[in-house]
Scaffold this active site. Structure first.
Site, PDB file in Angstrom:
ATOM      1  N   HIS A  90      35.334  99.757  57.041  1.00  0.00           N
ATOM      2  CA  HIS A  90      36.617  99.873  57.732  1.00  0.00           C
ATOM      3  C   HIS A  90      37.417  98.598  57.579  1.00  0.00           C
ATOM      4  O   HIS A  90      36.899  97.500  57.789  1.00  0.00           O
ATOM      5  CB  HIS A  90      36.402 100.129  59.232  1.00  0.00           C
ATOM      6  CG  HIS A  90      35.951 101.520  59.537  1.00  0.00           C
ATOM      7  ND1 HIS A  90      36.004 102.069  60.785  1.00  0.00           N
ATOM      8  CD2 HIS A  90      35.419 102.481  58.736  1.00  0.00           C
ATOM      9  CE1 HIS A  90      35.554 103.312  60.745  1.00  0.00           C
ATOM     10  NE2 HIS A  90      35.176 103.585  59.511  1.00  0.00           N
ATOM     11  N   TYR A 218      40.312 101.582  70.065  1.00  0.00           N
ATOM     12  CA  TYR A 218      40.037 100.937  71.348  1.00  0.00           C
ATOM     13  C   TYR A 218      41.208 101.282  72.261  1.00  0.00           C
ATOM     14  O   TYR A 218      42.341 100.872  72.003  1.00  0.00           O
ATOM     15  CB  TYR A 218      39.927  99.419  71.176  1.00  0.00           C
ATOM     16  CG  TYR A 218      38.632  98.968  70.525  1.00  0.00           C
ATOM     17  CD1 TYR A 218      38.465  99.015  69.143  1.00  0.00           C
ATOM     18  CD2 TYR A 218      37.576  98.501  71.297  1.00  0.00           C
ATOM     19  CE1 TYR A 218      37.282  98.609  68.557  1.00  0.00           C
ATOM     20  CE2 TYR A 218      36.385  98.087  70.719  1.00  0.00           C
ATOM     21  CZ  TYR A 218      36.244  98.146  69.351  1.00  0.00           C
ATOM     22  OH  TYR A 218      35.062  97.742  68.775  1.00  0.00           O
ATOM     23  N   PRO A 310      29.518  95.131  75.149  1.00  0.00           N
ATOM     24  CA  PRO A 310      29.614  95.667  73.779  1.00  0.00           C
ATOM     25  C   PRO A 310      31.033  95.763  73.204  1.00  0.00           C
ATOM     26  O   PRO A 310      31.187  96.095  72.026  1.00  0.00           O
ATOM     27  CB  PRO A 310      28.975  97.055  73.889  1.00  0.00           C
ATOM     28  CG  PRO A 310      29.043  97.411  75.328  1.00  0.00           C
ATOM     29  CD  PRO A 310      29.020  96.138  76.110  1.00  0.00           C
ATOM     30  N   LYS A 314      29.350  92.751  69.060  1.00  0.00           N
ATOM     31  CA  LYS A 314      28.744  91.524  68.540  1.00  0.00           C
ATOM     32  C   LYS A 314      27.212  91.434  68.670  1.00  0.00           C
ATOM     33  O   LYS A 314      26.575  90.641  67.978  1.00  0.00           O
ATOM     34  CB  LYS A 314      29.340  90.303  69.274  1.00  0.00           C
ATOM     35  CG  LYS A 314      30.760  89.988  68.861  1.00  0.00           C
ATOM     36  CD  LYS A 314      30.807  89.307  67.496  1.00  0.00           C
ATOM     37  CE  LYS A 314      32.160  89.349  66.862  1.00  0.00           C
ATOM     38  NZ  LYS A 314      32.335  90.360  65.830  1.00  0.00           N
ATOM     39  N   TYR A 402      36.526  89.639  65.094  1.00  0.00           N
ATOM     40  CA  TYR A 402      35.939  90.978  65.015  1.00  0.00           C
ATOM     41  C   TYR A 402      35.122  91.147  63.729  1.00  0.00           C
ATOM     42  O   TYR A 402      33.994  91.653  63.764  1.00  0.00           O
ATOM     43  CB  TYR A 402      37.043  92.038  65.098  1.00  0.00           C
ATOM     44  CG  TYR A 402      36.510  93.419  65.374  1.00  0.00           C
ATOM     45  CD1 TYR A 402      36.213  93.824  66.669  1.00  0.00           C
ATOM     46  CD2 TYR A 402      36.287  94.321  64.333  1.00  0.00           C
ATOM     47  CE1 TYR A 402      35.703  95.087  66.937  1.00  0.00           C
ATOM     48  CE2 TYR A 402      35.778  95.591  64.588  1.00  0.00           C
ATOM     49  CZ  TYR A 402      35.490  95.961  65.894  1.00  0.00           C
ATOM     50  OH  TYR A 402      34.980  97.213  66.152  1.00  0.00           O
TER      51      TYR A 402
HETATM   52  P1  FAD Z   1      16.393  94.792  70.797  1.00  0.00           P
HETATM   53  O1  FAD Z   1      17.083  95.694  69.865  1.00  0.00           O
HETATM   54  O2  FAD Z   1      16.491  95.080  72.260  1.00  0.00           O
HETATM   55  O3  FAD Z   1      14.867  94.749  70.362  1.00  0.00           O
HETATM   56  C1  FAD Z   1      13.865  94.186  71.179  1.00  0.00           C
HETATM   57  C2  FAD Z   1      12.572  94.920  70.929  1.00  0.00           C
HETATM   58  O4  FAD Z   1      11.521  94.301  71.665  1.00  0.00           O
HETATM   59  C3  FAD Z   1      12.619  96.370  71.411  1.00  0.00           C
HETATM   60  O5  FAD Z   1      12.219  97.221  70.361  1.00  0.00           O
HETATM   61  C4  FAD Z   1      11.662  96.416  72.577  1.00  0.00           C
HETATM   62  O6  FAD Z   1      11.001  97.673  72.699  1.00  0.00           O
HETATM   63  C5  FAD Z   1      10.692  95.292  72.204  1.00  0.00           C
HETATM   64  N1  FAD Z   1       9.966  94.722  73.370  1.00  0.00           N
HETATM   65  C6  FAD Z   1      10.461  94.445  74.609  1.00  0.00           C
HETATM   66  N2  FAD Z   1       9.486  93.935  75.381  1.00  0.00           N
HETATM   67  C7  FAD Z   1       8.368  93.876  74.620  1.00  0.00           C
HETATM   68  C8  FAD Z   1       7.038  93.449  74.869  1.00  0.00           C
HETATM   69  N3  FAD Z   1       6.654  92.977  76.072  1.00  0.00           N
HETATM   70  N4  FAD Z   1       6.123  93.536  73.867  1.00  0.00           N
HETATM   71  C9  FAD Z   1       6.487  94.006  72.639  1.00  0.00           C
HETATM   72  N5  FAD Z   1       7.737  94.437  72.358  1.00  0.00           N
HETATM   73  C10 FAD Z   1       8.670  94.363  73.336  1.00  0.00           C
HETATM   74  N6  FAD Z   1      25.894  95.224  68.913  1.00  0.00           N
HETATM   75  C11 FAD Z   1      26.666  95.099  67.811  1.00  0.00           C
HETATM   76  O7  FAD Z   1      26.497  94.117  67.078  1.00  0.00           O
HETATM   77  N7  FAD Z   1      27.619  96.005  67.465  1.00  0.00           N
HETATM   78  C12 FAD Z   1      27.843  97.101  68.239  1.00  0.00           C
HETATM   79  O8  FAD Z   1      28.669  97.934  67.862  1.00  0.00           O
HETATM   80  C13 FAD Z   1      27.099  97.249  69.452  1.00  0.00           C
HETATM   81  N8  FAD Z   1      27.252  98.317  70.248  1.00  0.00           N
HETATM   82  C14 FAD Z   1      26.354  98.537  71.267  1.00  0.00           C
HETATM   83  C15 FAD Z   1      26.481  99.697  71.996  1.00  0.00           C
HETATM   84  C16 FAD Z   1      25.566  99.982  73.018  1.00  0.00           C
HETATM   85  C17 FAD Z   1      25.725 101.245  73.798  1.00  0.00           C
HETATM   86  C18 FAD Z   1      24.490  99.068  73.281  1.00  0.00           C
HETATM   87  C19 FAD Z   1      23.453  99.385  74.341  1.00  0.00           C
HETATM   88  C20 FAD Z   1      24.375  97.914  72.566  1.00  0.00           C
HETATM   89  C21 FAD Z   1      25.295  97.627  71.573  1.00  0.00           C
HETATM   90  N9  FAD Z   1      25.204  96.477  70.802  1.00  0.00           N
HETATM   91  C22 FAD Z   1      26.061  96.278  69.748  1.00  0.00           C
HETATM   92  C23 FAD Z   1      24.163  95.495  71.102  1.00  0.00           C
HETATM   93  C24 FAD Z   1      22.911  95.632  70.207  1.00  0.00           C
HETATM   94  O9  FAD Z   1      22.402  96.929  70.293  1.00  0.00           O
HETATM   95  C25 FAD Z   1      21.860  94.603  70.647  1.00  0.00           C
HETATM   96  O10 FAD Z   1      22.474  93.336  70.750  1.00  0.00           O
HETATM   97  C26 FAD Z   1      20.674  94.540  69.658  1.00  0.00           C
HETATM   98  O11 FAD Z   1      19.808  95.627  69.858  1.00  0.00           O
HETATM   99  C27 FAD Z   1      19.867  93.240  69.813  1.00  0.00           C
HETATM  100  O12 FAD Z   1      18.759  93.258  68.957  1.00  0.00           O
HETATM  101  P2  FAD Z   1      17.407  92.525  69.331  1.00  0.00           P
HETATM  102  O13 FAD Z   1      16.505  92.719  68.180  1.00  0.00           O
HETATM  103  O14 FAD Z   1      17.699  91.151  69.802  1.00  0.00           O
HETATM  104  O15 FAD Z   1      16.864  93.285  70.628  1.00  0.00           O
HETATM  105  C1  DHB Z   2      30.436 100.855  68.485  1.00  0.00           C
HETATM  106  C2  DHB Z   2      29.947 100.115  69.535  1.00  0.00           C
HETATM  107  C3  DHB Z   2      30.701  99.086  70.043  1.00  0.00           C
HETATM  108  O1  DHB Z   2      30.240  98.349  71.052  1.00  0.00           O
HETATM  109  C4  DHB Z   2      31.945  98.778  69.505  1.00  0.00           C
HETATM  110  O2  DHB Z   2      32.673  97.775  70.037  1.00  0.00           O
HETATM  111  C5  DHB Z   2      32.422  99.513  68.448  1.00  0.00           C
HETATM  112  C6  DHB Z   2      31.659 100.563  67.931  1.00  0.00           C
HETATM  113  C7  DHB Z   2      29.630 101.958  67.928  1.00  0.00           C
HETATM  114  O3  DHB Z   2      28.554 102.238  68.483  1.00  0.00           O
HETATM  115  O4  DHB Z   2      30.031 102.567  66.936  1.00  0.00           O
END
Ligand code: FAD
Ligand code: DHB
Length: 408
Positions: A90, A218, A310, A314, A402
């Site tokens: 995009h 948005y 979110p 980021k 962004y």
């Molecule tokens: P996580 O993905 O949370 O991974 C952590 C892992 O550790 C999990 O699999 C968990 O099960 C495991 N774990 C936890 N405790 C233990 C334990 N005690 N022992 C072993 N394993 C354990 N980010 C973006 O960049 N762009 C977006 O568009 C965006 N949109 C989002 C929309 C939504 C609805 C949500 C909820 C989040 C969004 N995010 C977005 C944020 C993004 O999903 C998170 O920042 C990302 O998952 C972080 O990755 P991570 O690997 O740090 O943590």
């Molecule tokens: C999506 C999630 C976000 O938090 C955002 O700012 C834009 C897109 C997505 O899940 O596609």
């Protein structure tokens, strides 16, 4: 352990007391898996311990927007094949407010773009790559305690199949998300946390409906924020601002579509496409950082040490940026005995983290309904949105944050 010892590849060894590896990684989210992948490319062994099942982590619907830098990292390390084929590039986003629609032409303003590709697809690609390379990921392995983090040989204790097991390593990478155990292993008084709570949450919906837009929308509305995103030409991803204690049961599909129509169908001649809801969930919003991101032999990355609301898309990008630094730092340590990159990891990572904290807070504050009874605040929001829509300088600031700043 001497540098000479460290340079020797240890490999994953299984002994009487459990396994040994070089870097023990807690969590198989984007951060933990990417770190394991990067370490492997540097010839450094790791074991990933994940509390949930493989099926669970591969189907957890979350983020969808990859910054240019994240796409570059994935492609540069051999993970670009499906991403480039199925990801949707995009070059702009739309801001919708006060019955108007304005495009922010991100690529024209910055030369960079974003790619829409579900987080669970990134996770699937990483798991496949690690397993194909003979990597060790233990699913259903719940880490319960980290010991000896201030010794040369930390121990990760975990429970699997009803048994207590241990993993010995040189370093531990805490990539276990906000609710993980790693951050809590740091002694009291070492970490400082910075937090902000928001008086709303997001209701996220995945729907089998062809997106009615080519770019993300948005939308600012008196009834609250709405976001129109997508996953493929057949699947839409939509979000609605809701109350922080909202009950999902109070949102049958018909109510979700009705509310989306009210908040998004504000531009003449434009209408939503509806379809069966495949998944829905509610996500609380918070800003959170702990500093430093390291204590002794524990290195924290991703949501384990910082959370953003979110709105700026980021979270996953920050998680990947953290472990890109960490991968290089471990490579410098194991390859050349250099300690400077490991020692500087937290300070370097925190520069990007705080830029993203500000951007995410700013986008959130500009787009959500903040208070029920503050018309002054609502006027400021419209003025800010109009400025972003009409000033090339302001729009460029939005766009460069962004798509992701290459250097922070
Ligand atoms: P996580 O993905 O949370 O991974 C952590 C892992 O550790 C999990 O699999 C968990 O099960 C495991 N774990 C936890 N405790 C233990 C334990 N005690 N022992 C072993 N394993 C354990 N980010 C973006 O960049 N762009 C977006 O568009 C965006 N949109 C989002 C929309 C939504 C609805 C949500 C909820 C989040 C969004 N995010 C977005 C944020 C993004 O999903 C998170 O920042 C990302 O998952 C972080 O990755 P991570 O690997 O740090 O943590
Ligand atoms: C999506 C999630 C976000 O938090 C955002 O700012 C834009 C897109 C997505 O899940 O596609």
């Amino acid at each position: 352990m001497s540098v000479a010892d460290a340079r020797r590849r240890i490999g994953v060894q299984k002994g009487r007391t459990g396994m040994r590896t070089q870097v023990g990684i807690v969590g198989a989210g984007p951060a933990g898996l990417m770190l394991s992948h990067l370490l492997h490319r540097h010839g450094i062994d790791s074991v990933v311990l994940e509390s949930r099942s493989r099926d669970h982590v591969e189907h957890r619907v979350r983020a969808g927007v990859l910054e240019q830098g994240s796409v570059d990292l994935l492609c540069r390390t051999g993970l670009g094949e499906r991403l480039l084929r199925e990801g949707l590039r995009h070059e702009g986003i739309e801001l919708r407010f006060a019955g108007e629609s304005h495009r922010v032409p991100m690529t024209e303003l910055t030369g960079r773009a974003i790619t829409v590709y579900g987080q669970q697809e990134v996770v699937k690609d990483l798991i496949a790559a690690r397993l194909a390379a003979g990597g060790t990921i233990l699913f259903d392995a719940d880490v319960v305690r980290l010991d000896g983090l201030d010794s040369p040989s930390p121990v990760v204790r975990y429970r699997r199949d009803g048994r207590e097991e241990e993993l010995r390593c040189d370093f531990v990478a805490g990539c276990d998300g906000f609710h993980g155990v790693s951050r809590g292993a740091v002694p009291e008084g070492v970490l400082t946390s910075y937090e902000r709570a928001y008086p709303f949450a997001w209701l996220g919906v995945l729907a089998a409906a062809a997106p009615a837009v080519d770019e993300l929308v948005y939308a600012h509305h008196d009834r609250g924020f709405a976001l129109y995103s997508m996953r493929s030409p057949e699947i839409s991803r939509l979000y609605l601002q809701v109350a922080p204690d909202e009950d999902l049961a109070a949102w049958p599909d018909a109510r979700i579509w009705a509310e989306l129509r009210v908040r998004l169908e504000t531009v003449p001649g434009w209408s939503l496409t509806e379809g069966p809801v495949l998944e829905k969930s509610i996500t609380p919003m918070r800003s959170f950082v702990v500093e430093p991101m390291q204590w002794e032999r524990l290195f924290l990355a991703g949501d384990a040490v910082h959370i953003v609301p979110p709105t700026g898309a980021k979270g996953m990008n920050l998680a990947l940026a953290d472990v890109a630094l960490l991968g290089d730092a471990f490579a410098a340590w194991y390859g050349h005995g250099r300690t400077d990159l490991l020692a500087g990891y937290s300070a370097t990572a925190l520069r990007r983290v705080w830029r993203a904290q500000h951007f995410s807070w700013w986008m959130t504050s500009m787009l959500h309904r903040l208070a029920h009874d503050d018309p002054y605040e609502a006027k400021l929001q419209t003025a800010t949105l109009r400025y972003a829509a009409t000033s090339r300088a302001y729009a460029t600031s939005l766009a460069e944050n962004y798509v992701g700043l290459p250097e922070v």
